[in-house]
Structure formats: C-alpha cells, structure tokens
Design an enzyme around this catalytic site. Structure first.
Site, PDB file in Angstrom:
ATOM      1  N   THR A  36     -59.353 -13.216  -3.291  1.00 52.33           N
ATOM      2  CA  THR A  36     -60.487 -13.413  -2.390  1.00 52.33           C
ATOM      3  C   THR A  36     -61.198 -12.083  -2.158  1.00 52.33           C
ATOM      4  O   THR A  36     -62.428 -12.013  -2.118  1.00 52.33           O
ATOM      5  CB  THR A  36     -59.996 -14.025  -1.058  1.00 52.33           C
ATOM      6  OG1 THR A  36     -59.318 -15.249  -1.368  1.00 52.33           O
ATOM      7  CG2 THR A  36     -61.142 -14.323  -0.126  1.00 52.33           C
ATOM      8  N   ASP A 220     -63.847 -19.477  -5.211  1.00 53.46           N
ATOM      9  CA  ASP A 220     -62.486 -19.154  -4.769  1.00 53.46           C
ATOM     10  C   ASP A 220     -61.616 -20.418  -4.885  1.00 53.46           C
ATOM     11  O   ASP A 220     -62.141 -21.529  -4.896  1.00 53.46           O
ATOM     12  CB  ASP A 220     -62.516 -18.684  -3.302  1.00 53.46           C
ATOM     13  CG  ASP A 220     -61.271 -17.873  -2.923  1.00 53.46           C
ATOM     14  OD1 ASP A 220     -60.380 -17.702  -3.786  1.00 53.46           O
ATOM     15  OD2 ASP A 220     -61.191 -17.394  -1.774  1.00 53.46           O
ATOM     16  N   GLU A 221     -60.307 -20.260  -4.953  1.00 53.40           N
ATOM     17  CA  GLU A 221     -59.365 -21.397  -4.999  1.00 53.40           C
ATOM     18  C   GLU A 221     -59.749 -22.381  -6.108  1.00 53.40           C
ATOM     19  O   GLU A 221     -59.748 -23.604  -5.907  1.00 53.40           O
ATOM     20  CB  GLU A 221     -59.325 -22.124  -3.644  1.00 53.40           C
ATOM     21  CG  GLU A 221     -59.052 -21.227  -2.451  1.00 53.40           C
ATOM     22  CD  GLU A 221     -57.575 -20.917  -2.241  1.00 53.40           C
ATOM     23  OE1 GLU A 221     -56.739 -21.394  -3.023  1.00 53.40           O
ATOM     24  OE2 GLU A 221     -57.277 -20.156  -1.299  1.00 53.40           O
ATOM     25  N   GLN A 251     -50.672 -22.398  -6.721  1.00 54.43           N
ATOM     26  CA  GLN A 251     -51.119 -22.838  -5.403  1.00 54.43           C
ATOM     27  C   GLN A 251     -51.997 -24.077  -5.478  1.00 54.43           C
ATOM     28  O   GLN A 251     -52.815 -24.325  -4.595  1.00 54.43           O
ATOM     29  CB  GLN A 251     -51.865 -21.717  -4.684  1.00 54.43           C
ATOM     30  CG  GLN A 251     -50.968 -20.542  -4.347  1.00 54.43           C
ATOM     31  CD  GLN A 251     -51.707 -19.496  -3.534  1.00 54.43           C
ATOM     32  OE1 GLN A 251     -52.033 -19.695  -2.378  1.00 54.43           O
ATOM     33  NE2 GLN A 251     -51.990 -18.366  -4.157  1.00 54.43           N
ATOM     34  N   ARG A 603     -47.863 -17.028   3.128  1.00 56.65           N
ATOM     35  CA  ARG A 603     -48.816 -16.746   4.211  1.00 56.65           C
ATOM     36  C   ARG A 603     -48.308 -15.616   5.089  1.00 56.65           C
ATOM     37  O   ARG A 603     -49.059 -15.010   5.838  1.00 56.65           O
ATOM     38  CB  ARG A 603     -49.034 -17.987   5.111  1.00 56.65           C
ATOM     39  CG  ARG A 603     -49.650 -19.213   4.457  1.00 56.65           C
ATOM     40  CD  ARG A 603     -50.864 -18.911   3.648  1.00 56.65           C
ATOM     41  NE  ARG A 603     -50.513 -18.722   2.243  1.00 56.65           N
ATOM     42  CZ  ARG A 603     -51.325 -18.162   1.348  1.00 56.65           C
ATOM     43  NH1 ARG A 603     -52.497 -17.710   1.687  1.00 56.65           N
ATOM     44  NH2 ARG A 603     -50.955 -18.020   0.093  1.00 56.65           N
TER      45      ARG A 603
HETATM   46  P1  ATP Z   1     -54.237 -16.154  -1.713  1.00 52.64           P
HETATM   47  O1  ATP Z   1     -53.690 -16.509  -3.049  1.00 52.64           O
HETATM   48  O2  ATP Z   1     -53.241 -16.418  -0.637  1.00 52.64           O
HETATM   49  O3  ATP Z   1     -55.582 -16.731  -1.452  1.00 52.64           O
HETATM   50  P2  ATP Z   1     -55.498 -13.691  -2.454  1.00 52.64           P
HETATM   51  O4  ATP Z   1     -55.073 -13.413  -3.856  1.00 52.64           O
HETATM   52  O5  ATP Z   1     -56.843 -14.269  -2.253  1.00 52.64           O
HETATM   53  O6  ATP Z   1     -54.391 -14.559  -1.718  1.00 52.64           O
HETATM   54  P3  ATP Z   1     -56.347 -11.707  -0.579  1.00 52.64           P
HETATM   55  O7  ATP Z   1     -56.341 -12.587   0.612  1.00 52.64           O
HETATM   56  O8  ATP Z   1     -57.631 -11.332  -1.189  1.00 52.64           O
HETATM   57  O9  ATP Z   1     -55.373 -12.323  -1.677  1.00 52.64           O
HETATM   58  O10 ATP Z   1     -55.546 -10.378  -0.275  1.00 52.64           O
HETATM   59  C1  ATP Z   1     -54.289 -10.404   0.390  1.00 52.64           C
HETATM   60  C2  ATP Z   1     -54.163  -9.233   1.326  1.00 52.64           C
HETATM   61  O11 ATP Z   1     -54.019  -8.033   0.582  1.00 52.64           O
HETATM   62  C3  ATP Z   1     -55.389  -9.043   2.180  1.00 52.64           C
HETATM   63  O12 ATP Z   1     -54.988  -8.614   3.450  1.00 52.64           O
HETATM   64  C4  ATP Z   1     -56.142  -7.955   1.459  1.00 52.64           C
HETATM   65  O13 ATP Z   1     -56.984  -7.230   2.318  1.00 52.64           O
HETATM   66  C5  ATP Z   1     -55.027  -7.090   0.912  1.00 52.64           C
HETATM   67  N1  ATP Z   1     -55.389  -6.350  -0.311  1.00 52.64           N
HETATM   68  C6  ATP Z   1     -55.767  -6.875  -1.482  1.00 52.64           C
HETATM   69  N2  ATP Z   1     -56.009  -5.930  -2.395  1.00 52.64           N
HETATM   70  C7  ATP Z   1     -55.766  -4.737  -1.790  1.00 52.64           C
HETATM   71  C8  ATP Z   1     -55.835  -3.373  -2.211  1.00 52.64           C
HETATM   72  N3  ATP Z   1     -56.193  -3.027  -3.432  1.00 52.64           N
HETATM   73  N4  ATP Z   1     -55.509  -2.436  -1.296  1.00 52.64           N
HETATM   74  C9  ATP Z   1     -55.138  -2.783  -0.048  1.00 52.64           C
HETATM   75  N5  ATP Z   1     -55.057  -4.038   0.406  1.00 52.64           N
HETATM   76  C10 ATP Z   1     -55.356  -5.020  -0.452  1.00 52.64           C
HETATM   77 MG    MG Z   2     -57.485 -16.079  -1.405  1.00 49.28          MG
END
Ligand code: ATP
Ligand code: MG
Length: 723
Positions: A36, A220-221, A251, A603
């Site tokens: 995301t 997304d998703e 997921q 989560r």
């Molecule tokens: P999900 O599969 O649950 O939707 P996601 O892959 O979309 O997860 P994000 O929600 O974008 O993951 O990121 C997860 C967490 O990690 C968030 O709090 C985000 O700010 C943090 N994060 C992601 N990349 C980095 C990075 N390079 N440095 C620091 N924090 C990061």
């Molecule tokens: Mg996400």
C-alpha cells in the site's frame, strides 16, 4: 522538483516499483511488506516527477476508509491538495460514473442505491407478490444467486437453465427482480459494478474518453478482485493504459464473494509486457508474529510461495488464553485491554478480531460494562440501525417517490392506520398496472378504499409532498432535521419509554450531526441530499459513527484486511468457528480460512493474543469445541500460554495433541472444585460449575442449576456438595 522525499524511506525493491516505467506492473508480496505504501508513493511519484496530472490517475482501494487515507498520504507526500484525483472503491467509482452518465447507463437521474438488507427485503416482497412459498425458495439463496451472476457479468438473458427446473426458477426470479429494480430506479451493490461495465462496453466513445483521461490505474488488494471488477479494469486499460496493481495471493479471502485470485496470473497473460516486482521485507510485525504467520500459511498447498522476513526484534511471545466460555474469554480480553490502556496507550491502537459478526455482542457487553469506548466495523452499523433506515427512507422517498422499498418501510411507521390489507391492495394494484406503490396508493385511495383507510393513505401522501416542499432549498442538515421531526419519527420513539427509545432518538439526532459534518464532493454532480443518501448506502459497512472518539476497534477478520494495530486479539479460535464449520470438509474452503488466519495474525505489530473458549453460546446454541487447528500450526516456541486467574481445568490444546488436563481450584483451602464439576446446593439443587473468579474468601463460582438457572455464589458461603 526535489524527488528525494518521495523515495526516502523506501527499500530498493519498493523504489524499483515506485519508479517503474509506464508499463503494466504487478507487485506481488506478503503482508506488511509495503504494498500500500508503494501505491501511495507511486501516485506521488507520477504526479511530482513524471508530471502526470492528478486527473490522469485512478486509484482503487478496498474500503472508503482506505481511500481517504490514501488521499491524505499522497497529499502529505506532495505537500499540496490533489483535487480531481479519483480514489475510491470499485463500488464508489462505479457509482460516480453512473451518476455522471445516468442517461447512457439507462438509469433514472435520481436512482437510489440499496444495500444488501434492502435487497433481501425486496426479494422477500417479490416472493410474496408472486405468492411463492419462501421456505421452498429461500430469499437469501435467491439473493446470493442474483449477486453471483452479476459478479460474473451475467444478465438473465445470458443464462441457460440447462434443463434444470431449479435453475430455471432462479433465473426467473432474477428477471423479476431486475424489473422491480428498474421500476423503482433501484441499484444494488453488484449492479453498480455490472452497470458501470456495461456503460463503457456499450458506449465506445465514452470509454475512449476515460481511456484518454486515466492513463495510470493503481489497484490495491488486487487478489480480491472479482470477474466484473477485473473486466472493468481491462476495458479501461485498453491497449494504452498502464495498470499498476499490488496484491498478495496469501491474502485472498473473498472467494465466497466472487473474488478470483487467478487474476494475478490472468493479468500477466492479458498484459504480456508486465514486469513483476516482489517485496520480501516485512516492516510491520515483530519477528515472532511474522514467523508464526509464515508457519501457519505454509500449510496451504495452493500458493505462489514467497519468503517474507524482517530485521526487526523478536518481540514478545504470542499469548494464548484458553477460556472456559465466551464470557470468560471476553472478561480476559477486556482485562488485558484495560491494563494496556492504563499504561497510557491509545485505545484506537487495539483491535479485537473475530470470525463471525455475532461474536461481537458478548465482547460489546463487556466493553460497555468496563466503560471502554469501542467501535464496531461492519457489525451493527450506524446507517443500518432501524431508526436511521426509517429516516433515510423518508428522505429517499422525498428524493424519489418511486422508491418502493422506502415507501413500504415508512408507509405505516409511525403507525398511521394503514394496515397490512391496505398495503396489500396497493401492491396488487402496482403489480397489475406495473407502476410504483406511490401511484398505486393514490389510485386506490380515490377508488377502492373505505373512506377511513383512504384518508390515512392520502394523509401519508400529503405528508411526503409537504415535507418535500418544506425541505426544498434547505441545507442538508436542516432537511434531515426537518424530516426526522415532521415525519413523526422522533415523537414516535420518544413514546417508547426506556433506554431503547431514548437511544433511537439519540441516533436520529446523530443523523443530523452526520448530515452536518457531511462534506459533499464538488466532483459529484448531484444534490447534496442524493449524495448523502448514496454515502449512507455505500458507507454503511464502515462504522463512521463517532469517528472522532478514541476507541477500541472491533471487527471481523475480513474487515481487518490492509489495517495494522500495535495490539491485536484474535478471539474465538475454535474449530468450527474458525475455521468455519462449513469450510472444514472442503480443502479449498479450509485454505481460504487459513489465509484469513494469516491476515488476522499479520495485522499485529507488537502484541498478539489468541483466545478460544471450551464452551461457547452463539446464535442461541451451546457448542463445545476444540481449539482451532490454526493454533496448533503456530510453533510452540512463539507461544506463551496464559494461566487463568484461579487454577481451573483448561483445554491444553495446541500442539500437545489438543488433550485436556484437569486440575482444581483452590480458593483458600483446597476444596477441589473444577469447571464442569457437578455440584449440589441446599436450595438450588443440582448444577454444573461454569465459571469462577477471585481467591480465598472472595472466590466466587458461577453455577448453572438444572432448575434454578445460572447463579453466582460465594464459595465460602455456598456450602456446595461436590458430586
Ligand atoms: P498488507 O498486505 O497487510 O496490506 P502492505 O504490504 O500493504 O500490507 P503496508 O501497509 O504498506 O504493507 O506497510 C506495512 C507497514 O510497514 C506500514 O506501517 C508501513 O508504513 C511500513 N513500511 C513499509 N515499507 C517501509 C519502509 N521501507 N520503511 C519503513 N517502514 C515501512
Ligand atoms: Mg496493504
């Protein structure tokens, strides 16, 4: 422009995705790896560095809440507001298109959205009109059938009964249903998507316009898109568009609603120049939580497979609590929650997740008793409360007299002497003349009805006309305020003495506040009232009430997708509940449940509790269950078992073969009482111990007596005989 802020705090793989050339891109990665985040940064990058106009972007998220969050993050990165940027859910975007192009979509300008509750009611009414036995043809199944066809892009005319009389009947219900919707200008959720797809498919010029406008499509998703959503995206992308989609096959949790994880493969076939980016570093959870999630999902066979790691700390063990029953479980959760809040944490950072909506009731009760504010996402939602739906029905009727479901909802609410028989004759007239109830009411009032019924009906019609006149030109807030009073709803619920009536009046007043704080979107070309009503229908799933208050978050594991919380409780981890009973025997179903469990575990950022109850009363039935097989799939080294306050018998579950170990409570003296123990009381007779708390002289037990019901007794006074 300085590009560094946008690429700052991204790892190499994330950067590669964000700065990818204008070609189809698929980011496929596990939970918490920044998908995301990549999407948000990609949008900012395109606008800021590639010079793409915000108008040229279309971003699709899974919830309206996520859409608002994404907009906020993009604006923060760019340090400026981005108007004209289309961000929303598939449903929200489809709705916007249909409002703009209602003529081409062959809809009345004031069409109304109906949510799944309205839809079900409409189907029930339809069966009644057709004089069909609703035990033979279950309304919910018909609803499911209709929506499933729509999700696949199919109209009744596309369907073949294959010589199957059941199917033939279903198809004919679908057809009838479509006619009723068309007559009333009603559009259900699935219809939004299907119509929006047909709109583009059948209007090539319109499609070309949007294809020119939206060059970049961010999704997304992606793993949870259904057939019609994917078809819609493909149409829009055409040959020139640049889809940029992110998702995680592990997921995919909406197969039961038509989502197809296969789209991940299909995408690469449909867009052969796709570049695939994998993200493998998790930034969300402690190593313990991540390893546990990885171990659970490893039990699934159908996976693309990926390697997710973190360089974060191990963190605390996952805490497991075996409760005796659902009340003990919720007491435990609330106790831990209270400690955590007392340590100065923000309530909104804690989430209680469960498999099934009905589980929230007991948890809610305990939270209320403990005075901890909470919000339910996707449960008893503000816009779905009966009194709110009543008020909305009045408003909808003012906007559109042909809205039959609203008409029927309020024609005799508050009661105004319009009985079931009168309504039935309106229905008959409407059916015979293919017209709306509104017209039917007018016709039979001046014709067939006795003068008393006729007067009541005319008074109702006049009331609606008068309210329409009196509210025209008013602010949205004043319109709502006027309608809740003029309709008689407020007085009606005021008469209902006691807490319930009071709450209902409060909720109605809350609707005025909701209207007050509602900000119409300048991009939408409709009246504020229409927009507010659509908003109410679209957002009913997302618990917008009291959004300003800091409160604990309650939601199903499904609704938790994409979110993250420092503290997470996963409750009701029992076989039969989670994995759900109907999925246990079906390998695909079981794998979907396991993915849901993976979503739940991932989560949590820092602290995760898993709880289960030996005995649970749900939907009015008592069940005795084993701990969820998913608990046993978490390696022992990551789990710490929480001891109950008093030593009682607990299922020791987990990897140890789900055996039970009995031990006894020792309140003061060791008198050897355990849960499930049969006892006899001098006055109440025989019973079984359900629960116990406290120690020494304060130890109390809850006993379910065969004739006297459930009672809490102080052990030192109760003189219980052990049987
Ligand atoms: P999900 O599969 O649950 O939707 P996601 O892959 O979309 O997860 P994000 O929600 O974008 O993951 O990121 C997860 C967490 O990690 C968030 O709090 C985000 O700010 C943090 N994060 C992601 N990349 C980095 C990075 N390079 N440095 C620091 N924090 C990061
Ligand atoms: Mg996400």
């Amino acid at each position: 422009m300085d590009v560094t802020p946008i690429l700052e705090s991204l790892n190499d793989a994330q950067r590669q995705a964000v700065t990818a050339p204008a070609e189809p891109t698929l980011v496929i990665a596990g939970a918490g790896s920044g998908k995301t985040r990549v999407l948000v940064h990609r949008a900012a990058w395109l606008i800021d560095v590639e010079g793409v106009s915000p108008q040229g972007l279309l971003a699709v998220t899974f919830t309206n809440k996520a859409a608002a969050e994404m907009r906020g993050r993009i604006e923060a990165l760019l340090d400026m507001p981005v108007n004209h940027l289309w961000i929303g859910t598939f449903h929200g975007l489809a709705h916007r298109l249909l409002r703009r192009h209602w003529r081409e979509a062959e809809l009345p300008q004031n069409f109304q959205i109906i949510d799944s509750d309205d839809q079900l009611r409409l189907i029930k009414r339809l069966l009644k009109n057709l004089e069909i036995d609703d035990s033979r043809w279950v309304p919910r199944e018909i609803q499911y059938f209709i929506n499933a066809q729509k999700d696949e892009g199919l109209r009744p005319k596309h369907l073949d009964d294959d010589g199957d009389p059941n199917r033939r009947q279903m198809i004919s219900f679908y057809k009838e249903y479509e006619e009723v919707c068309a007559r009333g200008g009603l559009v259900d959720f699935a219809e939004l998507l299907l119509r929006a797809h047909e709109l583009w498919r059948d209007n090539p010029e319109l499609l070309a316009h949007y294809q020119r406008r939206f060059q970049h499509l961010l999704v997304d998703e992606f793993q949870d898109t259904n057939a019609i959503q994917y078809a819609w995206l493909r149409l829009l992308a055409g040959k020139e568009g640049v889809p940029f989609v992110v998702g995680d096959d592990d997921q995919s949790i909406y197969r039961w609603r038509g989502a197809r994880v296969e789209h991940i493969h299909q995408f690469q076939k449909d867009f052969p120049s796709t570049s695939v980016v994998k993200l493998e570093q998790n930034y969300r959870s402690t190593a313990t939580i991540l390893n546990a999630a990885n171990a659970v999902i490893a039990n699934n066979n159908s996976r693309m497979g990926k390697n997710l790691w973190t360089d974060g700390a191990d963190g605390e063990a996952i805490k497991m609590y075996a409760a005796y029953n659902e009340r003990d479980e919720s007491d435990f959760v609330i106790g831990r929650l209270r400690d955590w809040i007392d340590h100065g944490n923000v309530r909104a950072d804690a989430a209680i997740l469960y498999r099934s909506n009905a589980q929230s009731r007991v948890l809610e009760e305990s939270l209320i008793n403990a005075g901890i504010p909470y919000r339910v996402y996707g449960g008893l939602r503000f816009f779905e409360r009966a009194e709110i739906k009543d008020a909305l029905a009045y408003l909808r009727l003012i906007a559109n007299r042909d809205d039959d479901s609203s008409f029927e909802r309020v024609v005799n609410r508050p009661t105004r002497g319009i009985g079931a028989r009168t309504v039935e004759s309106m229905r008959a007239y409407a059916r015979a003349n293919s017209c709306a109830m509104w017209r039917a009411a007018g016709a039979i009032a001046s014709d067939t009805l006795t003068s008393r019924s006729a007067n009541s009906v005319l008074a109702f019609l006049n009331l609606i006309e008068r309210m329409a006149r009196e509210t025209s030109g008013l602010d949205l807030q004043d319109q709502v305020d006027h309608v809740i009073h003029a309709s008689g709803l407020v007085d009606y619920f005021k008469k209902d003495k006691g807490e319930k009536g009071e709450t209902r009046v409060e909720n109605l007043l809350e609707l005025v506040s909701a209207a007050k704080s509602f900000e119409p979107d300048p991009a939408e070309e409709m009246s504020p009232l229409d927009e507010f009503l659509s908003h109410a229908a679209l957002e009913s799933g997302e618990g917008q009430a009291d959004a300003w208050e800091d409160c604990v978050q309650l939601m199903t594991m499904h609704s938790a997708k994409g979110l993250e919380f420092p503290l997470v409780f996963m409750c009701g981890m029992e076989d039969g509940l989670f994995p759900h009973q109907r999925s246990i025997a079906d390998p695909n179903g079981l794998e979907e449940e396991r993915r849901l469990c993976y979503v739940g575990i991932t989560r949590a950022k820092e602290t995760l509790y898993v709880t289960f109850a030996e005995q649970r009363r749900l939907h009015g039935m008592d069940n005795f269950s084993q701990p969820s097989r998913f608990i046993a799939e978490i390696p022992d080294e990551y789990v710490e078992e929480i001891r109950p306050r008093v030593q009682v018998s607990r299922p020791m579950g987990r990897a140890s073969g789900l055996s039970r170990r009995q031990s006894s409570i020792a309140p003061g003296d060791d008198i050897g009482i355990r849960l499930g123990q049969r006892v006899r009381h001098g006055k109440f007779g025989h019973g079984v111990i359900l629960n116990c708390e406290g120690q020494g002289a304060h130890a109390r037990v809850e006993v379910n007596f065969e004739t006297a019901g459930t009672k809490w007794l102080v052990l030192s006074y109760a003189n219980l005989d052990l049987m």
